[in-house]
Design a protein around this motif. Structure first.
Motif, short mmCIF file in Angstrom:
data_model
loop_
_atom_site.label_atom_id
_atom_site.label_comp_id
_atom_site.label_asym_id
_atom_site.label_seq_id
_atom_site.Cartn_x
_atom_site.Cartn_y
_atom_site.Cartn_z
N SER A 10 0.71 -1.23 0.03
CA SER A 10 -0.07 0.04 0.09
C SER A 10 1.05 1.18 -0.02
N TYR A 11 1.79 1.09 0.80
CA TYR A 11 2.81 2.32 1.03
C TYR A 11 3.73 2.69 -0.55
N LEU A 12 4.17 1.42 -1.15
CA LEU A 12 4.90 1.69 -2.25
C LEU A 12 3.79 2.16 -3.52
N GLY A 13 2.73 1.36 -3.48
CA GLY A 13 1.72 1.59 -4.34
C GLY A 13 1.18 3.06 -4.26
N GLY A 14 0.82 3.60 -2.87
CA GLY A 14 0.42 4.87 -2.92
C GLY A 14 1.30 5.88 -3.58
N MET A 15 2.50 5.77 -3.78
CA MET A 15 3.41 6.69 -4.29
C MET A 15 3.23 6.64 -5.94
N ALA A 16 2.39 5.55 -6.25
CA ALA A 16 2.30 5.34 -7.84
C ALA A 16 0.85 5.67 -8.01
N ALA A 17 0.13 6.34 -7.06
CA ALA A 17 -1.54 6.48 -7.26
C ALA A 17 -1.80 7.70 -8.22
N GLY A 18 -0.96 8.66 -8.31
CA GLY A 18 -1.13 9.70 -9.15
C GLY A 18 -1.41 9.44 -10.57
N ASN A 19 -0.95 8.45 -10.77
CA ASN A 19 -1.01 7.96 -12.41
C ASN A 19 -1.87 7.02 -13.07
N VAL A 20 -3.13 7.20 -12.44
CA VAL A 20 -4.17 5.93 -12.74
C VAL A 20 -4.44 6.02 -14.19
N GLY A 21 -5.39 4.82 -14.42
CA GLY A 21 -5.98 4.96 -15.95
C GLY A 21 -7.55 4.79 -16.03
N VAL A 22 -7.93 3.78 -16.59
CA VAL A 22 -9.51 3.73 -16.82
C VAL A 22 -10.17 3.42 -15.74
N VAL A 23 -9.61 2.41 -14.96
CA VAL A 23 -10.32 1.77 -13.59
C VAL A 23 -11.02 2.82 -13.02
N HIS A 24 -10.07 3.87 -12.41
CA HIS A 24 -10.47 4.86 -11.53
C HIS A 24 -11.37 5.59 -11.79
N PRO A 25 -11.53 6.24 -13.13
CA PRO A 25 -12.55 7.15 -13.49
C PRO A 25 -14.04 6.32 -13.57
N ILE A 26 -13.83 5.16 -14.10
CA ILE A 26 -15.37 4.47 -13.98
C ILE A 26 -15.75 4.00 -12.58
N SER A 27 -14.72 3.91 -11.67
CA SER A 27 -15.03 3.81 -10.35
C SER A 27 -15.47 4.83 -9.56
N ALA A 28 -15.05 5.97 -10.00
CA ALA A 28 -15.58 7.45 -9.45
C ALA A 28 -16.95 7.71 -9.77
N GLY A 29 -17.34 7.29 -11.09
CA GLY A 29 -18.76 7.39 -11.53
C GLY A 29 -19.60 6.65 -10.72
N LEU A 30 -19.02 5.32 -10.10
CA LEU A 30 -19.99 4.27 -9.46
C LEU A 30 -20.09 5.00 -8.13
N SER A 31 -19.11 5.74 -7.68
CA SER A 31 -19.02 5.95 -6.15
C SER A 31 -19.98 7.34 -6.24
N HIS A 49 -22.88 5.28 -4.52
CA HIS A 49 -22.21 5.29 -3.49
C HIS A 49 -21.53 4.20 -3.08
N LEU A 50 -21.01 3.34 -4.27
CA LEU A 50 -20.17 2.13 -3.80
C LEU A 50 -18.59 2.62 -3.41
N PRO A 51 -18.42 1.85 -2.22
CA PRO A 51 -17.14 2.24 -1.49
C PRO A 51 -16.02 2.04 -2.79
N HIS A 52 -14.87 2.77 -2.59
CA HIS A 52 -13.93 2.94 -3.65
C HIS A 52 -13.46 1.39 -3.97
N GLY A 53 -12.87 0.71 -3.19
CA GLY A 53 -12.43 -0.54 -3.56
C GLY A 53 -13.16 -1.55 -4.39
N LYS A 54 -14.44 -1.57 -3.91
CA LYS A 54 -15.43 -2.38 -4.42
C LYS A 54 -15.71 -1.85 -5.94
N ALA A 55 -16.04 -0.41 -5.97
CA ALA A 55 -16.01 0.15 -7.26
C ALA A 55 -15.07 -0.18 -8.24
N ASN A 56 -13.84 -0.10 -7.59
CA ASN A 56 -12.64 -0.44 -8.61
C ASN A 56 -12.78 -1.89 -9.16
#
Ligand SMILES: [Fe+2]
Length: 362
Positions: A250-271, A275-282
């Motif tokens: 999580s710590y290492l990956g958090g440093m990469a979290a600024g450059n996401v792709g298609v999953v996170h935008p679709i996940s944001a729409g679902l949330s 109101h789906l929680p972030h991990g499940k929406a991903n």
């Protein structure tokens, strides 16, 4: 390679089983540095429980239990900032301590920014809008995977503007982390899985994108290999060794979290809409992205079945046209990650019809 953005990392961390016992010493050092109370923001899950052990709070300090039953909203952060200002009565806090999962850690970060910057939370949703440094912040994750402990954002929903966006700023980051894998022992298995998957998504979205940074690539590859060990390896995903691996991933990956792709935008729409929680929406997002991320889709499917995690179909079945529009709008607004993944012509690839069809197939 081209020169990277000037990149900040969290300057201090403590990692290991039992590290939580050192929180008192860290807060004590802050009391010596700044004469003012400490503000604790704690996941409401820990209300009236013994899971945490002794909290180093003194009578002048404030302890706020953060309701994370929904993703944090801008109004909620504004209200907590008001209460914090009231408790501080004009004094500066010696530190802010965030204890909890990604949502709680993000709330503490957002309130910190509002204590030294005028206006409301939504004024700072975007990039480089925070002007003044926040008070000193100590982050204590109790659930690992979001990378909120080391990211430079704090994700907030804004129903009025129909978007989910953080305060992207170096000032949003924690100054000190206390990473104690023991705190995640009591996490329900499904929640552990979905939150851990967030790291997996951050990292493969980053290495599959076009905005590259060679250091972030290596961090992502390491976190991905840890995720494969945790979720596809021979041990139970919540074995003691895997709890520690997850804290590191999580710590290492958090440093990469600024450059996401298609999953996170679709996940944001679902949330935003469901109101789906972030991990499940991903996870729902990746479940319809086999053609864009074939390898990761296959590994993810294997992880789901290995841990008997169910993603029931039909979550977007009976929505109104207006809701489908909102799902599309809440996803396509994330131009930066979509461009990272698909290039500047992402709207031609992810057309409205195609994206809505994907939602309908979830
Ligand atoms: Fe994420």
């Amino acid at each position: 390679m081209s020169v990277t953005r000037n990149t900040k990392n969290v300057p201090y961390y403590l990692l290991g089983f039992g590290a939580f016992a050192q929180l008192g010493g860290l807060v004590q050092a802050r009391r010596k540095a700044v004469q003012g109370p400490a503000l604790f923001f704690i996941d409401h899950f820990f209300h009236n429980t013994e899971h945490l052990g002794t909290l180093p709070a003194e009578s002048d300090d404030s302890v706020f239990f953060v309701d994370v039953s929904r993703e944090p909203a801008v109004e909620y952060v504004d209200a907590l900032a008001d209460k914090s200002r009231e408790a501080l009565a004009g004094r500066a806090p010696c530190c802010i301590v965030g204890i909890g999962g990604g949502a709680t850690l993000d709330v503490a970060k957002a309130v910190g920014n509002l204590l030294t910057n005028p206006g409301k939370a939504e004024d700072y949703q975007g990039w480089e809008l925070v002007k003044n440094p926040a008070p000193y912040k100590i982050g204590v994750p109790t659930l690992f995977g979001t990378g909120a402990e080391c990211s430079r954002t704090c994700v907030l929903t804004n129903q009025r503007r129909k978007l989910k966006l953080g305060m992207n700023s170096d000032f949003t980051m924690y100054d000190q982390l206390l990473l104690d894998p023991a705190l995640s022992r009591t996490v329900p298995r499904e929640q552990f899985f979905f939150t851990g998957m967030d790291t997996y998504m951050h990292c493969f979205e980053s290495v599959r994108g076009s905005y590259r940074n060679v250091i972030v690539d290596h961090l992502s590859e390491s976190a991905l290999s840890l995720c494969r060990e945790i979720f596809l390896g021979p041990e139970d995903m919540m074995s003691e060794a895997n709890l520690e691996r997850m804290a590191v991933a999580s710590y290492l990956g958090g440093m990469a979290a600024g450059n996401v792709g298609v999953v996170h935008p679709i996940s944001a729409g679902l949330s935003i809409v469901l109101h789906l929680p972030h991990g499940k929406a991903n996870c729902y997002a990746l479940s319809v992205l086999e053609e864009i991320y074939p390898e990761e889709y296959a590994a993810f499917t294997a992880m789901l079945s290995r841990h008997s995690i169910d993603l029931p179909k039909g979550i977007c079945e009976k929505l109104t046209e207006e809701q489908y529009e909102a799902l599309y709008a809440g996803s396509i607004v994330h131009e930066k990650p979509l461009t990272n993944a698909l290039g500047p012509a992402f709207r031609d690839i992810l057309t409205k019809e195609r994206l809505i069809a994907k939602f309908k197939s979830m």
